[in-house]
Scaffold this motif. Structure first.
Motif, PDB file in Angstrom:
ATOM      1  N   LEU A   1       1.373  -4.497  -0.590  1.00 38.20           N
ATOM      2  CA  LEU A   1       0.205  -4.779  -1.587  1.00 38.20           C
ATOM      3  C   LEU A   1      -0.759  -3.871  -1.026  1.00 38.20           C
ATOM      4  CD1 LEU A   1      -1.076  -5.434  -4.307  1.00 38.20           C
ATOM      5  CD2 LEU A   1      -1.816  -7.598  -2.991  1.00 38.20           C
ATOM      6  N   THR A   2      -1.368  -2.660  -1.547  1.00 35.72           N
ATOM      7  CA  THR A   2      -2.216  -1.850  -0.697  1.00 35.72           C
ATOM      8  C   THR A   2      -3.151  -1.178  -1.695  1.00 35.72           C
ATOM      9  OG1 THR A   2      -2.689   0.211   0.749  1.00 35.72           O
ATOM     10  CG2 THR A   2      -0.741   0.119  -0.413  1.00 35.72           C
TER      11      THR A   2
ATOM     12  N   ARG B   1       9.013  -3.765  -1.774  1.00 35.72           N
ATOM     13  CA  ARG B   1       8.415  -3.581  -3.031  1.00 35.72           C
ATOM     14  C   ARG B   1       6.992  -3.008  -2.791  1.00 35.72           C
ATOM     15  NH1 ARG B   1       8.546  -5.759  -8.168  1.00 35.72           N
ATOM     16  NH2 ARG B   1       7.392  -4.506  -9.693  1.00 35.72           N
ATOM     17  N   VAL B   2       6.657  -1.878  -3.434  1.00 36.31           N
ATOM     18  CA  VAL B   2       5.310  -1.304  -3.116  1.00 36.31           C
ATOM     19  C   VAL B   2       4.348  -1.638  -4.567  1.00 36.31           C
ATOM     20  CG1 VAL B   2       4.199   0.892  -3.064  1.00 36.31           C
ATOM     21  CG2 VAL B   2       6.382   0.440  -1.749  1.00 36.31           C
ATOM     22  N   LEU B   3       3.191  -2.327  -4.313  1.00 38.93           N
ATOM     23  CA  LEU B   3       2.238  -2.500  -5.357  1.00 38.93           C
ATOM     24  C   LEU B   3       0.974  -1.553  -4.896  1.00 38.93           C
ATOM     25  CD1 LEU B   3       2.604  -6.326  -6.186  1.00 38.93           C
ATOM     26  CD2 LEU B   3       3.848  -4.327  -7.347  1.00 38.93           C
ATOM     27  N   LEU B   4       0.567  -0.569  -5.527  1.00 39.48           N
ATOM     28  CA  LEU B   4      -0.624   0.324  -5.343  1.00 39.48           C
ATOM     29  C   LEU B   4      -1.684  -0.260  -6.265  1.00 39.48           C
ATOM     30  CD1 LEU B   4       0.885   3.565  -4.996  1.00 39.48           C
ATOM     31  CD2 LEU B   4       0.686   2.231  -3.101  1.00 39.48           C
TER      32      LEU B   4
ATOM     33  N   ASP C   1      -1.051   5.502  -0.556  1.00 36.46           N
ATOM     34  CA  ASP C   1       0.351   5.879  -0.937  1.00 36.46           C
ATOM     35  C   ASP C   1       0.870   6.653   0.373  1.00 36.46           C
ATOM     36  OD1 ASP C   1      -1.952   8.055  -1.382  1.00 36.46           O
ATOM     37  OD2 ASP C   1      -0.461   9.334  -1.736  1.00 36.46           O
ATOM     38  N   ALA C   2       0.240   7.195   1.067  1.00 40.37           N
ATOM     39  CA  ALA C   2       0.888   7.688   2.530  1.00 40.37           C
ATOM     40  C   ALA C   2       1.348   6.557   3.349  1.00 40.37           C
ATOM     41  CB  ALA C   2      -0.113   8.648   3.028  1.00 40.37           C
ATOM     42  N   LEU C   3       0.715   5.483   3.202  1.00 38.85           N
ATOM     43  CA  LEU C   3       1.248   4.291   3.986  1.00 38.85           C
ATOM     44  C   LEU C   3       2.556   4.189   3.358  1.00 38.85           C
ATOM     45  CD1 LEU C   3       0.806   1.995   5.963  1.00 38.85           C
ATOM     46  CD2 LEU C   3      -0.558   0.802   4.212  1.00 38.85           C
ATOM     47  N   ALA C   4       2.621   3.684   2.032  1.00 41.57           N
ATOM     48  CA  ALA C   4       3.647   3.150   1.426  1.00 41.57           C
ATOM     49  C   ALA C   4       5.038   4.049   1.681  1.00 41.57           C
ATOM     50  CB  ALA C   4       3.513   3.319   0.094  1.00 41.57           C
ATOM     51  N   ARG C   5       4.772   5.390   1.820  1.00 42.85           N
ATOM     52  CA  ARG C   5       5.768   6.226   2.077  1.00 42.85           C
ATOM     53  C   ARG C   5       6.382   6.212   3.547  1.00 42.85           C
ATOM     54  NH1 ARG C   5       2.340   9.878  -0.676  1.00 42.85           N
ATOM     55  NH2 ARG C   5       3.097  10.022  -2.660  1.00 42.85           N
ATOM     56  N   GLU C   6       5.448   5.954   4.465  1.00 44.29           N
ATOM     57  CA  GLU C   6       5.608   5.605   6.061  1.00 44.29           C
ATOM     58  C   GLU C   6       6.619   4.422   5.958  1.00 44.29           C
ATOM     59  OE1 GLU C   6       5.487   7.436   8.671  1.00 44.29           O
ATOM     60  OE2 GLU C   6       4.528   9.100   7.284  1.00 44.29           O
ATOM     61  N   VAL C   7       6.010   3.092   5.470  1.00 44.34           N
ATOM     62  CA  VAL C   7       6.729   1.845   5.501  1.00 44.34           C
ATOM     63  C   VAL C   7       7.844   1.738   4.935  1.00 44.34           C
ATOM     64  CG1 VAL C   7       6.468  -0.611   4.770  1.00 44.34           C
ATOM     65  CG2 VAL C   7       4.399   0.619   5.425  1.00 44.34           C
ATOM     66  N   ARG C   8       8.239   2.594   3.650  1.00 45.43           N
ATOM     67  CA  ARG C   8       9.462   2.701   3.137  1.00 45.43           C
ATOM     68  C   ARG C   8      10.523   3.486   4.074  1.00 45.43           C
ATOM     69  NH1 ARG C   8      10.443   3.250  -2.482  1.00 45.43           N
ATOM     70  NH2 ARG C   8       9.825   1.188  -3.368  1.00 45.43           N
TER      71      ARG C   8
ATOM     72  N   GLN D   1      -1.171 -10.618 -14.370  1.00 45.29           N
ATOM     73  CA  GLN D   1      -0.446  -9.233 -14.144  1.00 45.29           C
ATOM     74  C   GLN D   1       0.306  -9.493 -12.537  1.00 45.29           C
ATOM     75  OE1 GLN D   1      -2.295  -5.710 -14.116  1.00 45.29           O
ATOM     76  NE2 GLN D   1      -0.577  -4.246 -14.189  1.00 45.29           N
ATOM     77  N   LEU D   2      -0.768  -9.798 -11.376  1.00 47.55           N
ATOM     78  CA  LEU D   2      -0.315  -9.821 -10.171  1.00 47.55           C
ATOM     79  C   LEU D   2       0.882 -11.137 -10.107  1.00 47.55           C
ATOM     80  CD1 LEU D   2      -0.616  -9.272  -7.259  1.00 47.55           C
ATOM     81  CD2 LEU D   2      -2.397 -10.855  -7.209  1.00 47.55           C
ATOM     82  N   ARG D   3       0.831 -12.288 -10.888  1.00 40.29           N
ATOM     83  CA  ARG D   3       1.835 -13.193 -10.728  1.00 40.29           C
ATOM     84  C   ARG D   3       3.410 -12.592 -11.440  1.00 40.29           C
ATOM     85  NH1 ARG D   3       4.372 -16.336 -14.014  1.00 40.29           N
ATOM     86  NH2 ARG D   3       3.395 -15.500 -15.776  1.00 40.29           N
ATOM     87  N   ARG D   4       3.054 -11.639 -12.418  1.00 42.85           N
ATOM     88  CA  ARG D   4       4.318 -11.304 -12.963  1.00 42.85           C
ATOM     89  C   ARG D   4       4.878 -10.133 -11.875  1.00 42.85           C
ATOM     90  NH1 ARG D   4       0.917 -11.049 -17.683  1.00 42.85           N
ATOM     91  NH2 ARG D   4       0.600  -8.856 -17.306  1.00 42.85           N
ATOM     92  N   GLU D   5       4.216  -9.432 -11.277  1.00 38.75           N
ATOM     93  CA  GLU D   5       4.702  -8.539 -10.221  1.00 38.75           C
ATOM     94  C   GLU D   5       5.424  -9.054  -9.177  1.00 38.75           C
ATOM     95  OE1 GLU D   5       5.164  -5.493 -10.979  1.00 38.75           O
ATOM     96  OE2 GLU D   5       3.635  -4.979 -12.583  1.00 38.75           O
ATOM     97  N   LEU D   6       5.198 -10.712  -8.968  1.00 32.29           N
ATOM     98  CA  LEU D   6       5.396 -11.170  -7.863  1.00 32.29           C
ATOM     99  C   LEU D   6       6.312 -12.128  -8.155  1.00 32.29           C
ATOM    100  CD1 LEU D   6       2.053 -11.356  -5.660  1.00 32.29           C
ATOM    101  CD2 LEU D   6       3.937  -9.906  -5.326  1.00 32.29           C
ATOM    102  N   ALA D   7       6.730 -12.278  -9.308  1.00 34.08           N
ATOM    103  CA  ALA D   7       7.490 -13.519  -9.799  1.00 34.08           C
ATOM    104  C   ALA D   7       8.639 -13.653  -9.284  1.00 34.08           C
ATOM    105  CB  ALA D   7       7.845 -13.284 -11.392  1.00 34.08           C
TER     106      ALA D   7
END
Length: 874
Positions: free
Chosen positions: A802-803, A827-830, A813-820, A858-864
């Motif tokens: 979650l970034t 799971r990536v939440l931007l 978004d660059a961090l998400a690509r490196e972590v992936r 909305q956050l709860r739904r994304e992390l359900a």
């Protein structure tokens, strides 16, 4: 049939070539003796010799040359060498051309050329010639072609003349084009003709427009005096002189002068012409042309002016360079002194901290003996004076921690009025001048008050406690000229504070050194020499500027400039809480590399009722942070040895569950926690040396603030927890029991919960959301940057990243690509203020974009799916 020898001679051929042909030894050629020649050859030669046109007979296949007198002239230096020679040997430079002629004509064909260009060697040197050439076959006695008769008419003179004519016509055409172009572009301002006999000047339309004459009058002619009156008075004499000289001598006329225009301005022109004379030598017509030279003359005048002032400009440039070099040397000196004094203040503060801490503990342990109390009090006062001295040094070095707020200068000076009167005494008259509608400034209130008070006291001392001190505040708009010799100032809007006295003033040599630390003109024991240096450092650190003006016998004025702040004034707040400053058994991790300072801090905290853990550097402290040892507060020095900086250590502590707050301490604030003269957001600093009561209040305040934040997060969770956690997670079925039953239960859930790597650079947002995620049953690791998150992602598994998109350094978004790359299933939440319309470049498969502020549902739904896993684990 051949003629008899007696009949075959000069009697038939009466010219030079006839004689040469008769006497030539033809037996050496393929033609044989002349008396044996074919009748057709003899008759052709007779015909050729009688012709005035250059003719040459090329007989037999080799083309033996027989020619007449006219051709001999054409052959030049090759005559008589050519006689009897094969044509290819006679003219080797055109051998291929002549072989083609022989082949064509001996086959019965004819050839003709008009202005044929050849390169011949007639007089020993190559020359280009042009000729009209006509080639016809000549039949032998058998009727078949036996030779070639060539008529050669040289046209070189005509061709060259024609070419010269064409070139002249082209040049004339080009000249006409240039003239027309000049006329069309305005360079030519007209043509004129002076009738010398009548003294009238006539001209075309452009001439009439240039001299402001009606066109019909200009075409008929106007008196010469009428035209010269339009010329600048300073130029008329020169024009008359050059005109008379041209009429008398017939030499070309050329003069430059200015013509008055209808708007009163003058136009520079150049007049060119030449007088014409009749057959008796009398002058008749004087034609000429006017050319526009205004821009050239203006440029020439500018160049002359530039040249005339070159010496002065060079001198000015040298002086400006010398001034710049002097300013650079002064700036470098002040910077070097600042670094030195800052380092001295740092070590000095550490020494003072040891002394002060021990004095505080002695005072707590000692009995009520008045002598001991008095001695401790004297020692404490000495420490306080030393701390003030160190604070002045830090101010000059621009390393003091500032807490800027938005101030109204009028309200500030009004509030200082009583303080100034009390400090300066009754004999000094204070005048306060404040402009209407003063702009706000953003500075540290206490430091600005101290600076103005220092300047006021200096003014009082300069006036020997008797005079007028004027404190003034006004709005100033500084232009580029004012800021030219002040590189730290940029043009713009400023508020100017000034403190002026009517004292004795200072000479220039003293004025140059007034801002240096420890420099003073006061007698020994009456000043430290740090007052103005403190003001200097404070102004620079606050983004402003300080200047001083003084003249012996006319007093001194010190000017402070601070940039205008367009934000509203910061309201004053009063903390009415009066909580106990003692500890309640909380555990504090103390990180300090100086052993004496560390021991003093530990003893003071122990006296206050806290449990203490000790680390000498950041690397050792990290072992505590990464362990399961409970820690309630990190108390760390800013500057420490080791690879891990204090700020990074605080971030790792904040990423704990629950987060551990940090309290920094330092005697020399560096860039780790302060930028642009301000403490970074979320930083709490206790400056060295500090008293035990200061330490107690600050520690208690940080712990209390951390508790408030945790309570706020808990309140938020109470409003949303029922929607995301089933009753079983609370240890009961009823609504009143929907609370976590114990810390042990929370630990059990977290140990089995999904892991979330949360990246947010805003401290308050990071702490609040991290606690919320923890309350939702997730194991949250919160960091402030992508650079801090990458090593964590490489070392351990996470279910969710979650970034925030906008981060210092690497983007979200660059961090998400490196972590992936290291965790493909994460799971990536931007998160972005632009929501789903945020631009992230190359798409990240499966990534979700969430808007700010975050919607909890909305956050709860994304992390359900991870919340469900947490519920199952419980």
């Amino acid at each position: 049939m051949p003629f008899p020898a007696q009949d075959y001679g000069c009697a038939g051929w009466r010219n030079e070539m006839a004689q040469r042909i008769s006497e030539f030894d033809w037996c050496a050629t393929g033609l044989g003796a002349i008396e044996n020649w074919q009748r057709s050859l003899t008759s052709t030669v007779q015909l050729m010799l009688a012709s005035p046109v250059p003719l040459v007979l090329l007989w037999d296949e080799p083309g033996y040359m027989i020619y007449n007198d006219a051709y001999a002239v054409f052959a030049g230096g090759r005559h008589p060498y050519l006689l009897g020679r094969p044509v290819e040997d006679g003219w080797p430079e055109v051998a291929d051309f002549n072989r083609h002629v022989m082949n064509t004509c001996l086959a019965g064909g004819t050839l003709s050329y008009r202005d044929k260009e050849l390169m011949l060697l007639r007089d020993g040197k190559p020359e280009d010639v042009w000729m009209d050439l006509y080639y016809s076959p000549v039949a032998g006695d058998s009727g078949a072609p036996a030779g070639v008769l060539a008529m050669v008419v040289e046209t070189t003179g005509r061709v060259l003349t024609e070419r010269l004519r064409q070139r002249a016509e082209a040049e004339l055409h080009e000249t006409n084009e240039r003239l027309q172009l000049a006329l069309n572009t305005g360079a030519v301002l007209g043509t004129w003709v002076l009738d010398v006999r009548t003294g009238k000047v006539s001209g075309d339309e452009r001439f009439a427009r240039t001299f402001s004459f009606p066109l019909d009058e200009a075409s008929k002619g106007v008196p010469r005096d009428a035209a010269t009156q339009m010329i600048h008075p300073d130029d008329q004499a020169l024009n008359d002189q050059r005109t008379n000289e041209a009429i008398r001598s017939g030499e070309p006329f050329r003069v430059e002068y200015r013509i008055r225009r209808p708007d009163g301005d003058y136009l520079w022109v150049q007049a060119n012409g030449r007088c014409e004379f009749d057959e008796d030598g009398e002058p008749t017509r004087f034609p000429g042309v006017l050319i526009d030279i205004h821009e050239r003359k203006i440029a020439e005048q500018s160049l002359v002016q530039l040249t005339e002032t070159l010496e002065q400009r060079i001198a000015d440039s040298i002086a400006a360079r010398a001034l710049a070099e002097e300013q650079l040397r002064q700036a470098q000196k002040m910077e070097a002194i600042g670094s030195l004094t800052g380092g001295v203040a740092h070590d000095f503060n550490n020494v003072l901290q040891v002394i002060n801490g021990n004095l505080q503990m002695l005072a707590a342990d000692t009995d009520h003996d008045p002598v001991t109390r008095r001695r401790l009090s004297a020692a404490t006062d000495a420490v306080r004076r030393g701390a003030k001295l160190a604070a002045h040094l830090l101010a000059f070095a621009r390393r003091q921690p500032l807490s800027p707020i938005v101030l109204n200068p009028r309200r500030l000076l009004t509030g200082m009025s009583e303080m100034l009167h009390r400090a300066l005494g009754e004999t000094v008259r204070i005048e306060t001048v404040v402009s209407d509608d003063l702009w706000n400034v953003q500075v540290d209130r206490n430091q600005l008050e101290n600076a103005l008070l220092n300047l006021a006291i200096n003014g009082r001392d300069a006036m020997r406690a008797d005079g007028v001190l004027t404190v003034r505040a006004t709005n100033r708009v500084l232009d580029a000229a004012f800021c030219r010799d002040k590189p730290e100032l940029s043009p713009g809007e400023y508020v100017q504070f000034s403190v002026a006295d009517t004292g004795s003033g200072m000479p220039p040599d003293v004025l140059q050194r007034v801002f240096e630390p420890f420099f003073t003109t006061k007698p020994d024991g009456h000043g430290t020499g740090l007052g103005l240096s403190m003001v200097f450092g404070f102004a620079r650190q606050s983004g402003g500027h300080v200047a001083i003006e003084s003249e012996v016998g006319h007093g001194t004025t010190v000017l402070l400039f601070f940039p205008r702040c367009c934000e509203p004034e910061t309201p004053e707040t009063v903390d009415g809480t009066a909580a106990s400053i003692g500890g309640g058994g909380e555990t504090i991790l103390v990180v300090e590399d100086d052993a004496d300072v560390r021991l003093t801090a530990v003893e003071m905290l122990a006296q206050l009722g806290y449990k203490v853990l000790i680390a000498s550097n950041g690397d050792a402290a990290l072992e505590f942070i990464d362990s399961d040892v409970p820690i309630d507060l990190l108390f760390t020095d800013v500057v420490m040895p080791g690879k891990l900086k204090s700020v990074d250590l605080a971030q790792r502590a904040a990423a704990r569950t629950p987060p551990v707050p940090a309290l920094f301490t330092s005697g020399y604030t560096r860039d780790e926690i302060m930028h642009h003269g301000k403490l970074d957001a979320g930083i709490t600093l206790l400056s060295k040396p500090y008293r035990r009561d200061d330490l107690a209040n600050m520690v208690r305040g940080v712990l209390r603030a951390n508790a408030r934040r945790a309570a706020e997060v808990a309140d938020v969770c109470d409003g949303h927890i029922a929607a995301c956690v089933p009753p079983a997670a609370y240890g009961g079925d009823s609504a009143s029991d929907r609370k976590l039953t114990s810390a042990a239960d929370s630990t059990r859930v977290l140990n089995e919960a999904a892991r979330v790597l949360f990246v947010e650079d805003d401290t308050e947002s990071r702490e609040a959301l991290a606690e919320l995620l923890g309350a939702l049953g997730l194991d949250c690791t919160a960091v402030a940057s992508a650079e801090a998150a990458l090593p964590l992602a490489a070392a351990q598994h996470y279910d969710v990243l979650l970034t925030d998109l906008t981060l210092p350094g690497m983007s979200g978004d660059a961090l998400a690509r490196e972590v992936r790359r290291v965790q493909p299933d994460i799971r990536v939440l931007l998160v972005s203020g632009y929501g789903r319309s945020a631009q992230i470049g190359e798409a990240i498969p499966g990534a979700r974009l969430l808007g700010k502020p975050l919607d909890i549902e909305q956050l709860r739904r994304e992390l359900a799916q991870w919340l469900d896993r947490t519920e199952a684990a419980s």
